[in-house]
Design a protein around this motif. Sequence first.
Motif, PDB file in Angstrom:
ATOM      1  N   GLU A 123       0.831  -1.208   0.000  1.00  0.00           N
ATOM      2  CA  GLU A 123       0.000   0.000   0.000  1.00  0.00           C
ATOM      3  C   GLU A 123       0.864   1.256   0.000  1.00  0.00           C
ATOM      4  O   GLU A 123       0.595   2.211  -0.732  1.00  0.00           O
ATOM      5  CB  GLU A 123      -0.925  -0.004   1.208  1.00  0.00           C
ATOM      6  CG  GLU A 123      -2.085  -0.990   1.094  1.00  0.00           C
ATOM      7  CD  GLU A 123      -2.954  -0.981   2.334  1.00  0.00           C
ATOM      8  OE1 GLU A 123      -4.049  -1.539   2.274  1.00  0.00           O
ATOM      9  OE2 GLU A 123      -2.511  -0.421   3.365  1.00  0.00           O
ATOM     10  N   LEU A 124       1.908   1.250   0.847  1.00  0.00           N
ATOM     11  CA  LEU A 124       2.787   2.411   0.912  1.00  0.00           C
ATOM     12  C   LEU A 124       3.508   2.631  -0.414  1.00  0.00           C
ATOM     13  O   LEU A 124       3.625   3.760  -0.893  1.00  0.00           O
ATOM     14  CB  LEU A 124       3.801   2.240   2.046  1.00  0.00           C
ATOM     15  CG  LEU A 124       3.230   2.330   3.466  1.00  0.00           C
ATOM     16  CD1 LEU A 124       4.314   2.008   4.487  1.00  0.00           C
ATOM     17  CD2 LEU A 124       2.664   3.721   3.721  1.00  0.00           C
ATOM     18  N   LYS A 125       3.991   1.548  -1.006  1.00  0.00           N
ATOM     19  CA  LYS A 125       4.668   1.655  -2.295  1.00  0.00           C
ATOM     20  C   LYS A 125       3.702   2.142  -3.366  1.00  0.00           C
ATOM     21  O   LYS A 125       4.037   3.011  -4.175  1.00  0.00           O
ATOM     22  CB  LYS A 125       5.246   0.292  -2.704  1.00  0.00           C
ATOM     23  CG  LYS A 125       5.997   0.326  -4.035  1.00  0.00           C
ATOM     24  CD  LYS A 125       6.544  -1.045  -4.389  1.00  0.00           C
ATOM     25  CE  LYS A 125       7.261  -1.009  -5.736  1.00  0.00           C
ATOM     26  NZ  LYS A 125       7.777  -2.357  -6.112  1.00  0.00           N
ATOM     27  N   GLY A 126       2.482   1.585  -3.343  1.00  0.00           N
ATOM     28  CA  GLY A 126       1.481   1.992  -4.322  1.00  0.00           C
ATOM     29  C   GLY A 126       1.096   3.454  -4.167  1.00  0.00           C
ATOM     30  O   GLY A 126       0.962   4.184  -5.152  1.00  0.00           O
ATOM     31  N   ARG A 127       0.935   3.909  -2.908  1.00  0.00           N
ATOM     32  CA  ARG A 127       0.589   5.310  -2.668  1.00  0.00           C
ATOM     33  C   ARG A 127       1.703   6.235  -3.135  1.00  0.00           C
ATOM     34  O   ARG A 127       1.440   7.303  -3.707  1.00  0.00           O
ATOM     35  CB  ARG A 127       0.314   5.528  -1.181  1.00  0.00           C
ATOM     36  CG  ARG A 127      -1.016   4.974  -0.705  1.00  0.00           C
ATOM     37  CD  ARG A 127      -1.213   5.223   0.773  1.00  0.00           C
ATOM     38  NE  ARG A 127      -1.192   6.652   1.063  1.00  0.00           N
ATOM     39  CZ  ARG A 127      -1.068   7.172   2.277  1.00  0.00           C
ATOM     40  NH1 ARG A 127      -0.922   6.372   3.317  1.00  0.00           N
ATOM     41  NH2 ARG A 127      -1.076   8.483   2.466  1.00  0.00           N
ATOM     42  N   ARG A 128       2.962   5.836  -2.879  1.00  0.00           N
ATOM     43  CA  ARG A 128       4.089   6.665  -3.312  1.00  0.00           C
ATOM     44  C   ARG A 128       4.138   6.762  -4.829  1.00  0.00           C
ATOM     45  O   ARG A 128       4.336   7.846  -5.394  1.00  0.00           O
ATOM     46  CB  ARG A 128       5.401   6.076  -2.771  1.00  0.00           C
ATOM     47  CG  ARG A 128       6.631   6.866  -3.178  1.00  0.00           C
ATOM     48  CD  ARG A 128       7.887   6.339  -2.511  1.00  0.00           C
ATOM     49  NE  ARG A 128       9.071   6.968  -3.045  1.00  0.00           N
ATOM     50  CZ  ARG A 128       9.699   6.561  -4.143  1.00  0.00           C
ATOM     51  NH1 ARG A 128       9.254   5.495  -4.811  1.00  0.00           N
ATOM     52  NH2 ARG A 128      10.768   7.193  -4.588  1.00  0.00           N
ATOM     53  N   LYS A 176       1.508   9.135  -5.991  1.00  0.00           N
ATOM     54  CA  LYS A 176       1.865  10.528  -5.739  1.00  0.00           C
ATOM     55  C   LYS A 176       2.909  11.026  -6.739  1.00  0.00           C
ATOM     56  O   LYS A 176       2.874  12.188  -7.152  1.00  0.00           O
ATOM     57  CB  LYS A 176       2.393  10.680  -4.306  1.00  0.00           C
ATOM     58  CG  LYS A 176       1.378  10.391  -3.219  1.00  0.00           C
ATOM     59  CD  LYS A 176       0.206  11.353  -3.255  1.00  0.00           C
ATOM     60  CE  LYS A 176      -0.763  11.063  -2.129  1.00  0.00           C
ATOM     61  NZ  LYS A 176      -1.956  11.953  -2.176  1.00  0.00           N
ATOM     62  N   ILE A 177       3.849  10.157  -7.116  1.00  0.00           N
ATOM     63  CA  ILE A 177       4.849  10.532  -8.120  1.00  0.00           C
ATOM     64  C   ILE A 177       4.160  10.861  -9.435  1.00  0.00           C
ATOM     65  O   ILE A 177       4.417  11.902 -10.062  1.00  0.00           O
ATOM     66  CB  ILE A 177       5.878   9.400  -8.320  1.00  0.00           C
ATOM     67  CG1 ILE A 177       6.759   9.253  -7.075  1.00  0.00           C
ATOM     68  CG2 ILE A 177       6.743   9.664  -9.555  1.00  0.00           C
ATOM     69  CD1 ILE A 177       7.649   8.025  -7.092  1.00  0.00           C
ATOM     70  N   GLU A 178       3.251   9.985  -9.870  1.00  0.00           N
ATOM     71  CA  GLU A 178       2.521  10.207 -11.128  1.00  0.00           C
ATOM     72  C   GLU A 178       1.676  11.470 -11.050  1.00  0.00           C
ATOM     73  O   GLU A 178       1.635  12.256 -12.001  1.00  0.00           O
ATOM     74  CB  GLU A 178       1.620   9.003 -11.427  1.00  0.00           C
ATOM     75  CG  GLU A 178       2.372   7.738 -11.771  1.00  0.00           C
ATOM     76  CD  GLU A 178       1.451   6.561 -12.027  1.00  0.00           C
ATOM     77  OE1 GLU A 178       1.964   5.463 -12.263  1.00  0.00           O
ATOM     78  OE2 GLU A 178       0.222   6.754 -11.976  1.00  0.00           O
ATOM     79  N   LEU A 208      11.694  11.004  -4.446  1.00  0.00           N
ATOM     80  CA  LEU A 208      11.208  11.642  -3.223  1.00  0.00           C
ATOM     81  C   LEU A 208      10.365  10.686  -2.388  1.00  0.00           C
ATOM     82  O   LEU A 208       9.743   9.768  -2.912  1.00  0.00           O
ATOM     83  CB  LEU A 208      10.367  12.875  -3.581  1.00  0.00           C
ATOM     84  CG  LEU A 208      11.102  14.003  -4.307  1.00  0.00           C
ATOM     85  CD1 LEU A 208      10.131  15.117  -4.669  1.00  0.00           C
ATOM     86  CD2 LEU A 208      12.245  14.551  -3.458  1.00  0.00           C
ATOM     87  N   ASP A 209      10.327  10.927  -1.082  1.00  0.00           N
ATOM     88  CA  ASP A 209       9.499  10.099  -0.213  1.00  0.00           C
ATOM     89  C   ASP A 209       8.047  10.569  -0.244  1.00  0.00           C
ATOM     90  O   ASP A 209       7.730  11.628  -0.797  1.00  0.00           O
ATOM     91  CB  ASP A 209      10.042  10.084   1.223  1.00  0.00           C
ATOM     92  CG  ASP A 209      10.102  11.470   1.847  1.00  0.00           C
ATOM     93  OD1 ASP A 209      11.046  11.738   2.606  1.00  0.00           O
ATOM     94  OD2 ASP A 209       9.215  12.301   1.569  1.00  0.00           O
ATOM     95  N   LEU A 210       7.169   9.775   0.363  1.00  0.00           N
ATOM     96  CA  LEU A 210       5.736  10.019   0.299  1.00  0.00           C
ATOM     97  C   LEU A 210       5.358  11.359   0.933  1.00  0.00           C
ATOM     98  O   LEU A 210       4.552  12.108   0.382  1.00  0.00           O
ATOM     99  CB  LEU A 210       4.987   8.881   0.993  1.00  0.00           C
ATOM    100  CG  LEU A 210       3.456   8.939   0.961  1.00  0.00           C
ATOM    101  CD1 LEU A 210       2.937   8.946  -0.464  1.00  0.00           C
ATOM    102  CD2 LEU A 210       2.876   7.756   1.722  1.00  0.00           C
ATOM    103  N   VAL A 211       5.950  11.683   2.084  1.00  0.00           N
ATOM    104  CA  VAL A 211       5.614  12.922   2.784  1.00  0.00           C
ATOM    105  C   VAL A 211       5.962  14.139   1.946  1.00  0.00           C
ATOM    106  O   VAL A 211       5.174  15.092   1.817  1.00  0.00           O
ATOM    107  CB  VAL A 211       6.339  12.985   4.148  1.00  0.00           C
ATOM    108  CG1 VAL A 211       6.115  14.344   4.811  1.00  0.00           C
ATOM    109  CG2 VAL A 211       5.846  11.877   5.064  1.00  0.00           C
ATOM    110  N   THR A 212       7.151  14.121   1.330  1.00  0.00           N
ATOM    111  CA  THR A 212       7.583  15.249   0.503  1.00  0.00           C
ATOM    112  C   THR A 212       6.681  15.407  -0.713  1.00  0.00           C
ATOM    113  O   THR A 212       6.317  16.530  -1.096  1.00  0.00           O
ATOM    114  CB  THR A 212       9.039  15.045   0.045  1.00  0.00           C
ATOM    115  OG1 THR A 212       9.882  14.894   1.184  1.00  0.00           O
ATOM    116  CG2 THR A 212       9.522  16.240  -0.769  1.00  0.00           C
TER     117      THR A 212
END
Length: 304
Positions: A244-249, A252-254, A278-282
């Motif tokens: 889930e975290l990888k998918g969310r990141r 967000k990149i896209e 970049l990380d998810l928060v950024t």
Amino acid sequence: MVLKWRWCIQMSYETRPQTYDETIKILEKKDYRGIAEFILPSVKDAEEVSLEHTQLSVPDMREMDFLTRVNMNSESFILHIEFETAYKSNTEMMKRMLRYYTYIKWHNDLPIYQVLVVLKKPENIKNIQGSFESTVQDLDILKYNYKVVKAYEIDKSEILKEGKVVLYPLRVFMKHDEIDEEKHIEECLEEVEKLEDKDYYFLTVECIKKLYKESKYEKYVKEEILMQSSLYREPYEKGIKEGELKGRREEKIETTIRLLTKKFGTMPEEVKEAISKLDLVTLELMIDEIFEYKSLDDIKKYIQ
């Protein structure tokens, strides 16, 4: 070994009622475009298909199954798909789909194409409806509809002909008039056993457990194949959380690149590459401030 597998089935239903929803999410991450093209064949010609965030704040409701943004022939729209195995009533489902529609529309003003995929044939509903009209004092207040796909009426052999590997686990729910249930289950497992990615074998077993809860067909499951799946080898909860975290990141990149491209035009490759690291928060911070940027120089504080 069979006894161990039988125990796992029992425990999954006693402690993990959400397992099937996770199965759909994993299939989505493996090939979301393949799912979209199966439900809406014209998506094959789309210039862009990208996952959208499905964890909208919908009170008292579960997360949406499938949400993508499609750009096709100068038209952009949201494709929303729900997969249902326990269809209870037309009224309940219409209310649920309409609530999803409302929340999607609130967060994204694009047109919305909704699809309900009914996997398991309802026992007490003869006519599944996908539309309703509301009229008050001869005034048309609302006309609402969504597409209904009955998976149990789809010939499972068609999925093999089209080579839609991401749909192989869902063949369990599809029409198999020519053979009995046990042979059907055996054949479905044999097909995914041939695949290099053994996760599809694991996910097919999850679908079997959803359709046949009494676990009559565990004799056909080969645990030596099941154990080759990363979903079996790793703790399932841990695998889902990391996925889930990888998918969310990735989403967000896209989203970040798409919004910046829309605002400033074609993005330099080095900027895209920097954003992808970049990380998810950024990434979330960048998206929150994106409408305040005057030029690409404004994002240097994040990518340097």
